[in-house]
Design a protein around this motif. Structure first.
Motif: not given
Length: 686
Positions: A573, A569-570, A586, A631, A602, A545, A598
């Motif tokens: 996730y 992909d926040m 997060y 992801h 992201s 990340l 985010l």
């Protein structure tokens, strides 16, 4: 060479995040069972293999790493009764063997290579009984970390129980006599929403009994993401249970006296909550004796508190917090042959280990253990009965792990086992400014100074309070031997400077982690270690990340990126893998303020079309149950569509997961990553 990318249709799928439309054009790649996704993955593999075949030094990098890992490895021993238990991997072997030493004779107990010659089974965890007569061990296949627990008789090597399933690297707390133990397992399937990783409980198991008869002793009715550990005092009198919500930096510690309540219904009472805390008990402790809490309660860099089991709320400070180091390890040596009982304390000072010795009564320092260099040490291992000796492993960037033995009678530290091999590279540490803080950076190089700009691999982690400690890295040594430099940054979000440092790169402050990483790159260029065209990045998991956020925020700042097992992909996730347990770290898009944070970083959502991104290699494993490979699939498709710059590649490992794997599989992955970086940064294999 840049091959033609596989077709990846962009769809109109989107999420509504508090009134904001957030496109997700590659949502279809989340389904790894669909023929469309499987075809895309197969075509990506063909593309990657075609690219790999063009690299001039791939085989040389693999040969170099194979040679640098061809040394014996031995783990820190655990003493039980007259026996020592330890892991050993012989030079050239793929996986370690669990060994037992009786007198001067070593013999194997668990060899997963014999259980699975294909090398797809790993030893996840093990725990000898208090007397050393039995051993509980856990194994899993294909990287899933879904363990099966077995029990064997140590004298004969015969399996006497198992498999016990629904386990994920559970801690084990043996009762005296070796007939029963506590462990952590999930509820049977169908007993709650949220998938198969959650709804964990503490059970009591009788060796040889049907696991369906196991007794649930703690955790009933608690939240889906509650995680537990179990442990026993060295004499088996006290049961200790810890509870956390996901990866939140707070621990609840519970204690039960099994002489005052039955093992089937232990009277677990809360000792401390609201801080990261670990409880330590010596053998023979009664309710009015002493126990110790290693905690960041009122001390972000941690301290040791002393209290009684009967009145844990009445504690006194034994060893105070230090302003320059984080308290990391603690052990008690109180054998009858000692003039006075002592506490041995491990510290992390700017990511490097120190060990001090203290009077156990007043906490005053009475000595120190000199370490071989600037490195890291393992948790301390002591006998369950009162004793005078302690074992721990030591490693640094140039030294493979070795095991040392400390004797509190003499104050001497001697080798218990020493590995061959190592490296002649030089390790230095520099400081650099990032916004209003000072960040520290380890540099591994040939000379210890920026003699000329060289190809640099910049890496970091910056999450979950985990420190980037100095550990032996054949990958780094090979890169430096070829003429490059490796830089390891201790970013906010990590644990290098204590809990405040962690919280400064967590949740709504996560951008601080990325700013620290950018500042590290700026520092390396300004100091003359490298140039922008020779600065590459590498990171895995949360570090994946990190490097993906860095390159989407500043695509011209980095010349090549290796992004390993990443979450990217926040927005979504928390819907897969172990994602729900990371919400304390997060945040979640379910909260409007957290959603803004985010979305601001992201990586998947910041692949701006028609941007000249540098070459990117995304690596994943199909057995990864922590971070869903979706992801990386989605990020790869987005970059291949939007980048006008370097090659974007996707490397898939089959039959392995996020964590432990056979050494040859590790070497194969790392050598491919080095070959990719070397080709793009201008370095030739040694």
């Amino acid at each position: 060479m840049r091959g033609r990318y596989p077709t990846a249709p962009r769809e109109e799928t989107a999420d509504d995040v508090h009134g904001v439309r957030v496109p997700d054009p590659y949502r279809w790649l989340e389904d790894d069972t669909s023929p469309q996704t499987q075809r895309w993955v197969e075509e990506q593999d063909v593309l990657y293999q075609q690219f790999r075949a063009t690299l001039p030094d791939t085989d040389r990098w693999r040969a170099e790493l194979t040679a640098r890992t061809a040394h014996d490895y031995r783990g820190t021993p655990r003493a039980r009764g007259r026996r020592l238990f330890f892991e050993h991997r012989a030079a050239g072997a793929d996986l370690p063997v669990l060994m037992v030493r009786e007198g001067d004779v070593d013999r194997p107990l668990v060899d997963v290579s014999g259980l699975d010659p294909g090398g797809r089974m790993v030893l996840d965890a093990w725990e000898p009984s208090l007397e050393g007569e039995r051993l509980a061990f856990q194994v899993s296949r294909d990287g899933t970390e879904e363990s099966l627990l077995y029990v064997l008789d140590v004298a004969t090597g015969r399996t006497v129980d198992g498999p016990v399933d629904r386990i994920r690297r559970s801690s084990v707390g043996w009762l005296p006599g070796g007939e029963s133990f506590y462990y952590v397992a999930r509820l049977p399937s169908g007993h709650g929403p949220g998938g198969g990783h959650y709804h964990r409980r503490v059970y009591l198991h009788k060796v040889g009994a049907d696991r369906d008869s196991d007794i649930l002793v703690f955790g009933d009715g608690q939240a889906m993401t509650r995680f537990f550990t179990v442990g026993m005092s060295p004499d088996g009198r006290w049961l200790v249970v810890t509870a956390t919500t996901g990866t939140a930096p707070d621990t609840e510690v519970y204690l039960a006296d099994l002489t005052a309540s039955s093992p089937e219904r232990p009277d677990l009472r809360l000792v401390m909550a609201g801080a990261r805390t670990r409880l330590h008990l010596a053998p023979g402790t009664d309710p009015d004796g002493s126990m110790w809490l290693r905690t960041d309660h009122g001390a972000p860099r941690r301290r040791i508190l002393s209290c009684r089991p009967s009145t844990p709320e009445r504690w006194r400070e034994l060893i105070p917090e230090r302003g320059d180091a984080v308290l990391d390890h603690f052990a008690v040596l109180d054998g009858p042959e000692l003039d006075r009982p002592v506490a041995v304390v491990g510290w992390i000072r700017h990511a490097a280990a120190e060990i001090t010795v203290h009077d156990l009564v007043d906490g005053n320092q009475v000595g120190a253990i000199e370490l071989p260099g600037t490195g890291m040490v393992s948790a301390f291992s002591v006998r369950p009965e009162p004793g005078h000796e302690m074992w721990f492993s030591y490693t640094d960037f140039t030294t493979p792990p070795r095991v040392l033995r400390f004797d509190a009678r003499t104050g001497l530290t001697t080798p218990w086992w020493t590995a061959t091999g190592g490296s002649d590279v030089v390790t230095t540490q520099e400081s650099y400014p990032s916004a209003d803080v000072t960040v520290r950076l380890f540099l591994i190089s040939r000379t210890g100074r920026p003699d000329r700009p060289r190809p640099v691999i910049l890496t970091g982690y910056g999450g979950f309070g985990i420190s980037m400690a100095p550990a032996y890295s054949p990958q780094a040594a090979a890169w430096v031997e070829a003429g490059g430099v490796v830089a390891i940054a201790g970013l906010r979000g990590g644990g290098e400077e204590g809990e405040q440092w962690h919280r400064a790169g967590r949740g709504n402050l996560k951008q601080n982690t990325f700013d620290d990483f950018h500042a590290a790159g700026d520092h390396l260029v300004a100091r003359g270690w490298t140039t922008r065209s020779m600065l590459g990045t590498l990171g895995g998991s949360n570090g994946g990340l990190l490097v993906a956020a860095a390159v989407t925020q500043r695509p011209r700042a980095y010349a090549a990126v290796v992004c390993m097992s990443p979450l990217l992909d926040m927005v979504r996730y928390h819907l897969s893998g172990l994602g729900p347990s990371w919400v304390p770290e997060y945040g979640s898009v379910d909260d409007e303020d957290q959603a803004q944070t985010l979305l601001a970083y992201s990586p998947y959502h910041h692949v701006t079309p028609a941007t000249a991104f540098p070459p990117v290699l995304l690596t994943v494993s199909d057995g990864d149950t922590r971070v869903d490979p979706a992801h990386a699939r989605k990020m790869c498709a987005a970059l291949q569509h939007g980048s006008t710059g370097g090659q974007v590649l996707f490397r898939l490992d089959r039959g392995v997961g996020h964590g432990s794997r056979a050494l040859s599989r590790t070497v194969a992955l790392q050598s491919d990553c080095l070959a990719f970086l070397a080709a793009n940064l201008g370095l030739t294999a040694p």
